[in-house]
Structure formats: C-alpha cells, structure tokens
Design an enzyme around this catalytic site. Structure first.
Site, PDB file in Angstrom:
ATOM      1  N   SER A 108     -14.517   3.496  50.187  1.00 36.57           N
ATOM      2  CA  SER A 108     -15.965   3.735  50.172  1.00 36.57           C
ATOM      3  C   SER A 108     -16.621   3.146  51.420  1.00 36.57           C
ATOM      4  O   SER A 108     -16.272   3.551  52.533  1.00 36.57           O
ATOM      5  CB  SER A 108     -16.530   3.171  48.854  1.00 36.57           C
ATOM      6  OG  SER A 108     -17.869   3.534  48.674  1.00 36.57           O
ATOM      7  N   ASP A 158     -17.080  13.740  43.557  1.00 35.72           N
ATOM      8  CA  ASP A 158     -17.683  12.480  44.004  1.00 35.72           C
ATOM      9  C   ASP A 158     -19.207  12.648  44.112  1.00 35.72           C
ATOM     10  O   ASP A 158     -19.683  13.464  44.909  1.00 35.72           O
ATOM     11  CB  ASP A 158     -17.081  12.123  45.382  1.00 35.72           C
ATOM     12  CG  ASP A 158     -17.428  10.710  45.812  1.00 35.72           C
ATOM     13  OD1 ASP A 158     -18.519  10.227  45.472  1.00 35.72           O
ATOM     14  OD2 ASP A 158     -16.603  10.090  46.506  1.00 35.72           O
ATOM     15  N   HIS A 189     -15.941   9.102  42.472  1.00 35.67           N
ATOM     16  CA  HIS A 189     -15.909   8.127  43.565  1.00 35.67           C
ATOM     17  C   HIS A 189     -14.891   7.003  43.297  1.00 35.67           C
ATOM     18  O   HIS A 189     -14.384   6.392  44.235  1.00 35.67           O
ATOM     19  CB  HIS A 189     -17.307   7.536  43.770  1.00 35.67           C
ATOM     20  CG  HIS A 189     -17.480   6.870  45.100  1.00 35.67           C
ATOM     21  ND1 HIS A 189     -17.482   7.561  46.291  1.00 35.67           N
ATOM     22  CD2 HIS A 189     -17.639   5.563  45.443  1.00 35.67           C
ATOM     23  CE1 HIS A 189     -17.645   6.719  47.302  1.00 35.67           C
ATOM     24  NE2 HIS A 189     -17.735   5.495  46.810  1.00 35.67           N
TER      25      HIS A 189
HETATM   26  C1  MLT Z   1     -21.785   3.749  52.166  1.00 38.93           C
HETATM   27  O1  MLT Z   1     -22.903   3.299  52.051  1.00 38.93           O
HETATM   28  O2  MLT Z   1     -20.943   3.359  52.983  1.00 38.93           O
HETATM   29  C2  MLT Z   1     -21.435   4.846  51.223  1.00 38.93           C
HETATM   30  O3  MLT Z   1     -22.576   5.349  50.654  1.00 38.93           O
HETATM   31  C3  MLT Z   1     -20.477   4.374  50.193  1.00 38.93           C
HETATM   32  C4  MLT Z   1     -21.027   3.246  49.400  1.00 38.93           C
HETATM   33  O4  MLT Z   1     -21.702   3.491  48.395  1.00 38.93           O
HETATM   34  O5  MLT Z   1     -20.782   2.115  49.755  1.00 38.93           O
END
Ligand code: MLT
Length: 214
Positions: A108, A158, A189
C-alpha cells in the site's frame, strides 16, 4: 560511516542466514511501523536479511512514508522529497550493515514509496515487490530500470486503488526497462495468502539470479 544507531530512520534490522538471498527492504502501509512486516518478510523471503524502516510522516498519528492531500491524492513534492530521504537511508544502512542493494517489499503506502524510489533513485533498489501499489508521480522523470525485476500484485476489487492505475504503473516501469510481472487477484486492498505465495515464489527466483545483486 554512520553506526546502526545513527541511521536516519527508526528501523529494525534482522541479519540474514542465507547469504545468496538479496536483503529485503520492508515498507509498511499507513498506520504500520517498523515491526509490522517482519513476519511477512520472514514468510516471503526466509533466510534473507530484513531491513524495516518506520515511515516518518504522521497522518492522525499513523505513520506513512509520504504526505497525501486526501485518499489517493498525493502531495507529489513530498513524495519526491521522501523518496530521496528513503534512498539515502538505504545507502546508509547498506554501509552500516554491509549489504548489497535490497529488493523492496512494500504494501500500500509502502509499495507507493517503493515505486517512487524506483523512478527517482533506481540505484537504491535491486528490484521491488509492490503489493496494492498505485502510481505515485503523475509525471515521473525518465529512470533507467534496465533489467530490474518488479512484481506488482493488485486487487481487482480494491476500493483504494483505481482499477486502471496499476496497469499504468506497470507500463511506466516497463518503459523504463524494468522486467515487470503484474498479477491481478480477485480481492480487495488487504493481503491474501495468494499474495504471500506469489511474492515468495517471485523473490525465490531472484535468490538464484545473480542479476538481483545489482
Ligand atoms: C497511499 O496513500 O499511499 C495510498 O492511498 C494507500 C494508502 O492508503 O496508504
């Protein structure tokens, strides 16, 4: 040379037991920390050295690797600054722990910063497994990723990563010369056992490939 205590990120380091395996740079998701992915790293890359920093940006008290303006909308100036900061940490840690270039294993937000490091500081990483990644920079500089192995595993359902975004990331990295394997799983996700199995098989291949030491 900085000693392990002086390195620029709070981190954990677990030495490897199998010298042939590239070290793994573990990059957690939003709200994770330096301890979070150690068990996953042990499952995916048994015997590899594990280097696991904690993201320095806090969002409502939750560590991340760069600032975002809202979900999926990134502060790209911060992405760039933080990608350089992380690449500098990797260089320091390589010296302090005597390591070859690591392969990133990011989830992520950790996958997104790993993709940015590939695009901005390609020499920092020998490759990357990007789990639930999205494109971190709308207009990345042209990087030379010739021969670098990259695994992208995305989830077809996701809710955080827009459906076509991982394809775009795959094409960008491929156009820069990376050897990209992109798999889409029928999931969301969160990580599944299939992610672990895919990443383990992919990283296992690198262990026997001397190109992974680059
Ligand atoms: C991010 O902010 O890098 C992406 O949206 C993934 C997350 O939720 O961290």
């Amino acid at each position: 040379m900085k000693t392990a205590n002086e390195l620029s990120f709070i981190h954990r380091f677990q030495p490897g037991s199998e010298p042939g395996r590239p070290p793994i740079l573990l990059l957690h998701g939003t709200g994770g920390n330096e301890d979070d992915l150690l068990p996953l790293g042990g499952m995916i890359a048994p015997g590899a050295a594990l280097l696991s920093p904690c993201g320095k940006v806090l969002e409502g008290g939750m560590p991340r690797f760069f600032r975002r303006l809202s979900e999926g909308v990134f502060d790209e100036d911060d992405v760039r600054r933080r990608a350089h900061e992380l690449a500098d940490f990797v260089a320091e840690a390589r010296e302090a722990y005597d390591l070859p270039a690591p392969v990133a294993l990011g989830f992520s937000n950790g996958a997104n910063i790993a993709a940015a490091v590939l695009q901005l500081r390609p020499e920092a990483l020998a490759g990357a497994a990007l789990l639930r990644a999205m494109t971190p920079l709308r207009d990345p500089p042209s990087a030379d990723l010739a021969g670098k192995p990259v695994l992208i595993v995305s989830g077809a359902m996701d809710p955080i990563v827009p459906a076509d975004d991982p394809n775009r990331l795959a094409h960008l990295l491929e156009a820069a010369g990376a050897i990209v394997t992109h798999r889409v799983l029928p999931t969301g996700h969160g990580l599944s056992q299939t992610d672990v199995d895919l990443a383990r098989a992919w990283i296992g291949q690198l262990a026997s490939d001397p190109a992974a030491e680059r």
